[in-house]
Write a protein that holds these residues in place. Structure first.
Motif, mmCIF file in Angstrom:
data_model
loop_
_atom_site.group_PDB
_atom_site.id
_atom_site.type_symbol
_atom_site.label_atom_id
_atom_site.label_comp_id
_atom_site.label_asym_id
_atom_site.label_seq_id
_atom_site.Cartn_x
_atom_site.Cartn_y
_atom_site.Cartn_z
ATOM 1 N N VAL A 79 49.572 72.479 37.132
ATOM 2 C CA VAL A 79 48.550 72.036 37.254
ATOM 3 C C VAL A 79 47.130 73.375 37.303
ATOM 4 O O VAL A 79 47.186 75.023 37.456
ATOM 5 N N ALA A 94 42.704 72.750 37.547
ATOM 6 C CA ALA A 94 41.768 71.619 38.408
ATOM 7 C C ALA A 94 40.268 72.888 38.485
ATOM 8 O O ALA A 94 40.202 74.075 37.987
ATOM 9 N N TRP A 115 42.541 69.776 45.763
ATOM 10 C CA TRP A 115 43.141 69.141 44.593
ATOM 11 C C TRP A 115 44.145 69.146 43.864
ATOM 12 O O TRP A 115 45.339 68.839 43.461
ATOM 13 N N LYS A 162 46.785 68.129 45.832
ATOM 14 C CA LYS A 162 47.346 66.977 45.855
ATOM 15 C C LYS A 162 48.070 66.377 44.177
ATOM 16 O O LYS A 162 49.214 65.824 43.653
ATOM 17 N N SER A 163 47.972 67.757 42.846
ATOM 18 C CA SER A 163 48.022 67.061 41.657
ATOM 19 C C SER A 163 49.615 67.783 42.009
ATOM 20 O O SER A 163 50.663 66.994 41.310
ATOM 21 N N ASN A 220 51.564 65.402 44.193
ATOM 22 C CA ASN A 220 51.735 63.932 44.261
ATOM 23 C C ASN A 220 51.083 63.495 45.493
ATOM 24 O O ASN A 220 51.712 62.242 45.782
ATOM 25 N N LYS A 239 37.607 68.030 39.251
ATOM 26 C CA LYS A 239 38.633 67.028 37.992
ATOM 27 C C LYS A 239 39.544 68.347 37.806
ATOM 28 O O LYS A 239 39.695 69.069 37.847
ATOM 29 N N SER A 240 41.300 67.437 37.680
ATOM 30 C CA SER A 240 41.902 67.876 37.155
ATOM 31 C C SER A 240 41.045 68.667 35.615
ATOM 32 O O SER A 240 40.941 68.347 34.645
ATOM 33 N N ASP A 288 42.716 69.894 31.980
ATOM 34 C CA ASP A 288 44.510 69.745 30.569
ATOM 35 C C ASP A 288 44.998 71.135 30.868
ATOM 36 O O ASP A 288 44.321 72.292 30.240
#
Ligand code: GLA
Length: 391
Positions: free
Chosen positions: A19, A21, A138, A141-142, A145, A384-385, A387
């Motif tokens: 992930v 961010a 964050w 969290k990502s 989950n 923000k996440s 890509d």
């Protein structure tokens, strides 16, 4: 940025990140040292910030690396040993976030690798620490989950500052890093957490950020001292007034009851908190009316109050802000953030940016002995996440 970070991640941890961010830094337009007094603040996120990549591990190790502190190398500790450790320097911010998320029973059941890189100048009062806290929240969290929302991460970030690091800061920085929006500032009532977005449209004017390039020293202890002074002043006013924060007292009421505060230092601290709060509301109205001249005057008045009454500026910030205030095409200037060092902002006509930089650099260098820096950055989004597949 992500491309080079991804290959560094691979080299460091011998695996691919799962992930990614981004979290911004911030400026505060006006409303300084009001957030721990239950008052208003008016911050905006900026497009400078911190990028992070993360992957899970099979063991219980937490491995953290910052491209900004390469000489420190990878900082390692166990998921089961999350106490503050001065030797872990910057990694205490992420560590505090993991600790508090776990305490709330969020399921972080394996170790993980994290690489971060930021372009917020260090120690510049642009909230690099809140940026790291929220980024960490964050990423976790990502990665795991977690059903944790922005507001909870914001509260946890503040808790890290207050209880893990020991700075009794308010909620402004974490709030704007978590909730910021492109081209918008946030008017936040720190007593109720009611907020709304306000477009940062200044017509032909732009915000210039000016960095003193002075390292902050002892800023944390002076910050905590200001909070205590405000609490003492409030306690004295409470002999006659039924209020629970300086931010709930208007200027006229304060004048009437100021006699209760005999100590001149405490009197000035309270006066700043109360008049600054009033200035935020006036600045918000001025911006709505597109009265940029009035907005600029309020910036100047804010700086004067932070200098004279609150005493958190210092010669470097005063030289930046007061020189900028004299430059043709500048409507107003003030320090931003905690003060003592770090940055000031100026509202300057877009055709006069170069003049501002030249005049301020000349005067500042003559007086202080080294040069300031300038940044012209857009107002950007909150956390923000990203890509992970994108470069
Ligand atoms: C620091 C703190 C904030 C706020 C400002 C001053 O940035 O983290 O909570 O108090 O100083 O306005």
């Amino acid at each position: 940025m992500l491309t080079s970070m991804k290959s560094k991640f691979d080299t460091l941890f011998n695996t691919q990140p799962e992930v990614a961010a981004f979290t911004p830094g911030r400026i505060n337009l006006i409303g300084e040292h009001t957030d721990y007094n239950g008052g208003y603040v008016f911050p905006a996120a900026i497009e400078l910030g911190t990028y992070g990549l993360a992957s899970k591990r099979n063991d219980r190790k937490i491995c953290l690396y910052s491209n900004n502190f390469e000489s420190t190398g990878t900082i390692e500790f166990s998921l089961d040993e999350l106490q503050f450790d001065a030797a872990h320097s910057w990694a205490n911010y992420p560590k505090g976030m993991v600790k508090y998320l776990k305490e709330l029973d969020y399921k972080i059941d394996t170790g993980f690798n994290i690489l971060i890189e930021g372009n917020i100048p260090n120690g510049a009062s642009l909230s690099s620490s809140a940026s790291i806290e929220i980024l960490m929240g964050w990423l976790l969290k990502s990665l795991f989950n977690l059903e944790v929302d922005r507001l909870e991460l914001i509260h946890l970030g503040r808790k890290v500052e207050n209880h893990f690091i020991g700075v009794n800061s308010g909620i402004m920085d974490q709030f704007i890093v978590g909730m910021g929006r492109k081209d918008q500032a946030i008017l936040l009532d720190t007593a109720t957490l009611d907020y709304h977005y306000v477009p940062t449209e200044f017509g032909d004017y732009v915000i210039s950020i000016m960095n003193t390039n002075k390292r902050r020293e002892l800023a944390e202890s002076k910050y905590n001292e200001r909070l205590e002074e405000c609490q003492k002043a409030l306690a004295l006013l409470q002999h006659e007034l039924e209020v629970d924060a300086l931010g709930h007292i208007d200027a006229a009421t304060f004048e009437k009851y100021a006699y209760l505060i005999k100590d001149n230092v405490l009197l000035r601290r309270a006066r700043h908190a109360i008049t600054e709060n009033a200035r935020v509301k006036k600045a918000y109205d001025a911006l709505n009316r597109k009265d940029f001249i009035e907005f600029g005057k309020l910036l100047n008045a804010s700086h004067a109050s932070l200098k004279e009454d609150y005493e958190v500026t210092g010669i470097e910030l005063d030289t930046l802000a007061e020189t900028a205030q004299q430059v043709e095409g500048v409507l107003g200037a003030r320090m931003t953030g905690a003060g003592f060092a770090g940055c000031a902002i100026a509202l300057v006509h877009k055709d006069r940016i170069k003049n501002l930089e030249q005049e301020v650099t000349e005067n500042y260098t003559k007086k202080i002995g080294y040069e300031p820096s300038f940044y012209h950055v857009n107002i950007g989004d909150g956390v923000k996440s990203l890509d992970i597949k994108e470069g």
